[in-house]
Design a protein around this motif. Structure first.
Motif, PDB file in Angstrom:
ATOM      1  N   UNK A 154     -30.074  48.926 154.098  1.00 15.88           N
ATOM      2  CA  UNK A 154     -30.288  48.891 155.548  1.00 15.88           C
ATOM      3  C   UNK A 154     -31.037  47.632 155.967  1.00 15.88           C
ATOM      4  N   UNK A 155     -32.052  47.280 155.158  1.00 19.64           N
ATOM      5  CA  UNK A 155     -32.853  46.124 155.523  1.00 19.64           C
ATOM      6  C   UNK A 155     -33.966  45.924 154.529  1.00 19.64           C
ATOM      7  N   UNK A 156     -34.753  44.874 154.785  1.00 17.03           N
ATOM      8  CA  UNK A 156     -35.904  44.579 153.952  1.00 17.03           C
ATOM      9  C   UNK A 156     -37.058  44.184 154.867  1.00 17.03           C
ATOM     10  N   UNK A 157     -38.274  44.457 154.414  1.00 17.47           N
ATOM     11  CA  UNK A 157     -39.460  44.149 155.215  1.00 17.47           C
ATOM     12  C   UNK A 157     -40.544  43.531 154.349  1.00 17.47           C
ATOM     13  N   UNK A 158     -41.451  42.860 155.029  1.00 12.60           N
ATOM     14  CA  UNK A 158     -42.702  42.409 154.397  1.00 12.60           C
ATOM     15  C   UNK A 158     -42.471  41.538 153.162  1.00 12.60           C
TER      16      UNK A 158
END
Lengths: 157, 157
Positions: free
Chosen positions: A90-94
């Motif tokens: 879905x996505x990536x963060x940080x």
């Protein structure tokens, strides 16, 4: 039909689970080849320019470090002995690059299950957030979280 | 000494500035080659398995889409006609894959300066946050923000 044995569906992943990958040693040639293709900045492709950069020497593109960490996650965790029923990302963060990666460094990835939530609209899947740290020797060079769609066992193929 | 003309130092980047890159058309062979190297999941490397996946067909690794967007950002913005004095990257946030990328899709990147802050400890640099959207036709397929270290003009080489 996966080419590896999926044994860990959404139900089998528990917050706090930790997986460790094997190591991958990156060469200078690979660093330059990757950077020429995707991140052709002087400090990633040219040793003389790199010596004058804030890194002081040729270093891997941070994007390359990220790509190698995904490779290790896929080959050693998702497609490891107890494969994970990953349907997609879905996505990536940080994402943070803490230290540069240099030719000859051996990367390992530590993966922890941080959070899981069933899909409210689709009974065949849930969402799992993984924390990943890329480590060289004892030093964390990259950290990131990723959110993946994981198939549920009761509807899994 | 950079191989391209740097004219935009920290001082020349203004919140709200927008840059548009040219297009890059990704082929099926490139999608499979990238995925075999960095993200060898069935729906990125095998058309039959991909037909059974939640994507219904072979799609690019989201990591590949990210890499191509960095390439366009570097070649067309950082090393474009008015080059940016980028010293390196700090991290990335809020990566979301909104739609899959398919063979033959042409990617373009829209880059906006979202935030800038001078370094408190180092007078030669500042930190700039860029928002980037990867667009195929009119559809945003990936969005992300990146934080970069940008050299200040008054101490620039």
């Amino acid at each position: 039909m996966e080419p590896f044995a999926v044994t860990r569906y959404y139900e089998e992943l528990t917050v706090g689970d930790v997986f460790e990958t094997g190591g991958y040693t990156v060469t200078k040639d690979e660093i330059v080849e990757f950077a020429e293709q995707f991140d052709p900045q002087p400090f990633h492709v040219d040793e003389e320019a790199a010596a004058e950069s804030m890194f002081g020497e040729l270093v891997a593109s941070g994007l390359h470090t990220l790509c190698l960490s995904v490779r290790l996650f896929v080959t050693d965790v998702v497609q490891g002995e107890d494969g994970v029923a990953n349907m997609g990302g879905l996505g990536m963060d940080d994402l943070r690059w803490h230290e540069p990666v240099r030719p000859g460094d051996t990367l390992r990835v530590r993966v922890e299950v941080l959070e899981k939530n069933p899909s409210e609209s689709r009974s065949d899947r849930g969402y799992v957030t993984f924390g990943r740290s890329v480590v060289v020797d004892e030093t964390t060079v990259l950290s990131i979280t990723s959110s993946n769609v994981i198939r549920r066992r009761d509807t899994g193929r």
